[in-house]
Design an enzyme around this catalytic site. Structure first.
Site, short mmCIF file in Angstrom:
data_model
loop_
_atom_site.label_atom_id
_atom_site.label_comp_id
_atom_site.label_asym_id
_atom_site.label_seq_id
_atom_site.Cartn_x
_atom_site.Cartn_y
_atom_site.Cartn_z
N GLU A 104 0.85 -1.20 0.00
CA GLU A 104 0.00 0.00 0.00
C GLU A 104 0.88 1.25 0.00
O GLU A 104 1.99 1.24 0.52
CB GLU A 104 -0.90 -0.07 1.25
CG GLU A 104 -1.85 1.07 1.50
CD GLU A 104 -2.89 1.31 0.42
OE1 GLU A 104 -2.50 1.50 -0.74
OE2 GLU A 104 -4.09 1.38 0.76
N ASP A 108 -3.46 6.50 6.19
CA ASP A 108 -3.89 7.76 6.81
C ASP A 108 -4.73 7.41 8.03
O ASP A 108 -4.21 7.19 9.12
CB ASP A 108 -4.64 8.59 5.76
CG ASP A 108 -5.02 9.96 6.27
OD1 ASP A 108 -4.73 10.26 7.43
OD2 ASP A 108 -5.62 10.73 5.51
#
Ligand code: 5GP
Length: 185
Positions: A104, A108
């Site tokens: 990835e 966040d």
């Protein structure tokens, strides 16, 4: 929105240089190589943000492995992740009994990854782990999966090395922060 003809002119600050990215990718690959020796490994890249990281990482690994991709979109508005994921493109191959490493670009809130992991756990992989290039330092519930992280970064919006703003800047070879003029004009 005003994007310059030279993307580099739109960058206010380089957060992670190309050399630092490449050095860290080599370190991550060495750790993965050690941990997955002799295992049937699938690198699962999340489109589109993870493409640069995924291809660089894969090239640093010398063991045989499969590469597969998923494209997902998060419900919610552009800036706030809702944590509910829609699969736009699913994996081509089954992952049952395989060791799956999700590659990835950035974590966040962590909601996207959490939801994705739930979907993948239901497919009975031998193991499921995450390799994220960037991790924004903020309060969040811990991810359950074992994790490799490239860099911890401050909670700012970054572009480059796969990460976009309005689908541009993915091809910058480093990670940077945009000048405010790019958003506001
Ligand atoms: P999360 O569900 O962890 O909040 O969201 C993760 C996704 O939001 C990432 O895969 C990425 O697509 C996007 N995202 C989060 N922060 C940034 C950022 O600083 N820059 C860019 N370009 N995308 C981001």
């Amino acid at each position: 929105m005003a994007i310059s003809s030279n993307m580099h002119d739109d960058i206010e600050e380089t957060l992670i240089s190309e050399a630092d990215l490449q050095a860290r990718v080599r370190e991550l690959a060495a750790a993965i190589q050690r941990d997955y020796a002799g295992k049937d490994l699938v690198l699962l890249g999340i489109l589109r943000g993870a493409i640069m990281f995924m291809t660089d990482l894969a090239r640093q690994l010398s063991m045989p492995l499969n590469m597969d991709f998923m494209a997902i979109s998060s419900y919610g508005n552009a800036t706030e992740s809702s944590g509910v994921v829609r699969i736009l493109k699913d994996l081509d191959d089954a992952i049952e009994h395989k060791h799956v490493l999700i590659v990835e670009d950035i974590i966040d809130t962590g909601l996207t990854l959490r939801y994705l992991m739930e979907i993948l756990e239901n497919r009975n992989p031998a193991s499921l782990a995450v390799c994220a290039l960037l991790d924004k330092v903020k309060e969040r519930e811990k991810l359950i999966a074992p994790m490799y992280t490239g860099f911890e970064i401050p909670d700012r919006f970054v572009v480059g090395y796969g990460l976009d703003f309005a689908q541009k800047y993915r091809n910058l070879p480093y990670i940077g922060v945009l000048k405010p003029s790019v958003y506001s004009e």
